[in-house]
Design a protein around this motif. Structure first.
Motif, short mmCIF file in Angstrom:
data_model
loop_
_atom_site.label_atom_id
_atom_site.label_comp_id
_atom_site.label_asym_id
_atom_site.label_seq_id
_atom_site.Cartn_x
_atom_site.Cartn_y
_atom_site.Cartn_z
N TYR A 40 14.13 -24.67 -4.01
CA TYR A 40 13.64 -26.01 -4.33
C TYR A 40 13.36 -26.83 -3.07
O TYR A 40 13.47 -28.05 -3.08
N MET A 69 11.03 -30.03 -3.23
CA MET A 69 11.29 -31.07 -4.23
C MET A 69 12.19 -32.17 -3.67
O MET A 69 13.07 -31.91 -2.86
N THR A 70 11.94 -33.38 -4.14
CA THR A 70 12.86 -34.47 -3.85
C THR A 70 14.09 -34.28 -4.73
O THR A 70 14.07 -33.47 -5.68
N GLU A 71 15.14 -35.02 -4.46
CA GLU A 71 16.35 -34.89 -5.28
C GLU A 71 16.06 -35.26 -6.73
O GLU A 71 16.51 -34.59 -7.65
N HIS A 72 15.25 -36.30 -6.96
CA HIS A 72 14.91 -36.70 -8.33
C HIS A 72 14.11 -35.59 -9.03
O HIS A 72 14.39 -35.25 -10.18
N GLN A 73 13.12 -35.01 -8.33
CA GLN A 73 12.34 -33.92 -8.91
C GLN A 73 13.24 -32.73 -9.24
O GLN A 73 13.06 -32.08 -10.28
N TYR A 103 16.43 -32.76 -10.09
CA TYR A 103 17.19 -33.03 -11.32
C TYR A 103 16.32 -32.88 -12.56
O TYR A 103 16.72 -32.25 -13.54
N VAL A 104 15.12 -33.43 -12.51
CA VAL A 104 14.22 -33.37 -13.68
C VAL A 104 13.81 -31.92 -13.96
O VAL A 104 13.92 -31.45 -15.10
N GLN A 105 13.35 -31.20 -12.94
CA GLN A 105 12.84 -29.85 -13.14
C GLN A 105 13.95 -28.85 -13.49
O GLN A 105 13.80 -28.06 -14.41
N ARG A 126 14.21 -29.45 -17.40
CA ARG A 126 13.11 -28.56 -17.78
C ARG A 126 13.42 -27.09 -17.53
O ARG A 126 12.55 -26.24 -17.68
N TYR A 136 13.76 -25.28 -14.90
CA TYR A 136 12.97 -24.63 -13.86
C TYR A 136 13.90 -23.86 -12.93
O TYR A 136 14.96 -24.33 -12.56
#
Length: 137
Positions: A76, A79-83, A85-87, A91, A93
């Motif tokens: 990862y 990815m940012t830390e927020h991305q 968590y979301v992904q 999701r 991922y």
């Protein structure tokens, strides 16, 4: 970054990010700690639960790194830390196994099992060792 090589060329996984001097005997850490890129999704809650399955998840990512031979800097990484968590958490991922097709499917299946969203679906560390021994023998 978290793998040491001993004088007899044995790899040892560690995490100095958790190292600290205890203020007194029998003290414990009560806060979330570690590097998000290797943390299991269930650890990202208001009341994280640290079980063996968190380590199984992180170990799966370390095994992925080893099999990559440096093709990707770390899981990862883009990815940012927020991305993250979301992904990863929301999701489901996970890192791509596309570049690892030269390895047996049984080994790739082990990685996928170690990354299962539900910690109860992940193998225990003993089961991981057994499956790795089957692969190596």
């Amino acid at each position: 970054m978290n793998i040491l090589i001993s004088a007899d060329n044995r790899a040892k996984i560690n995490d100095f990010g958790l190292a600290r001097i205890r203020p007194r005997a029998n003290s414990t850490i009560h806060t979330q700690c570690g590097t998000p890129n290797w943390q299991a999704p269930e650890f990202w809650t208001t009341k994280p639960s640290y079980t063996e399955k968190v380590d199984v998840y992180a170990s799966g990512l370390i095994y992925w790194e080893i099999l990559q031979w440096g093709a990707e800097p770390y899981p990862y990484h883009d990815m940012t830390e927020h991305q993250l968590y979301v992904q990863v958490r929301d999701r489901d991922y996970r890192p791509s196994l596309a570049k690892l097709k030269r390895y047996p499917q049984t080994l790739l299946d082990l990685l996928k099992d170690m990354w299962a969203k539900d910690p109860m679906q992940r193998p225990s560390m003993n089961q991981v060792v057994e499956r790795l021994l089957e692969y190596l023998c």
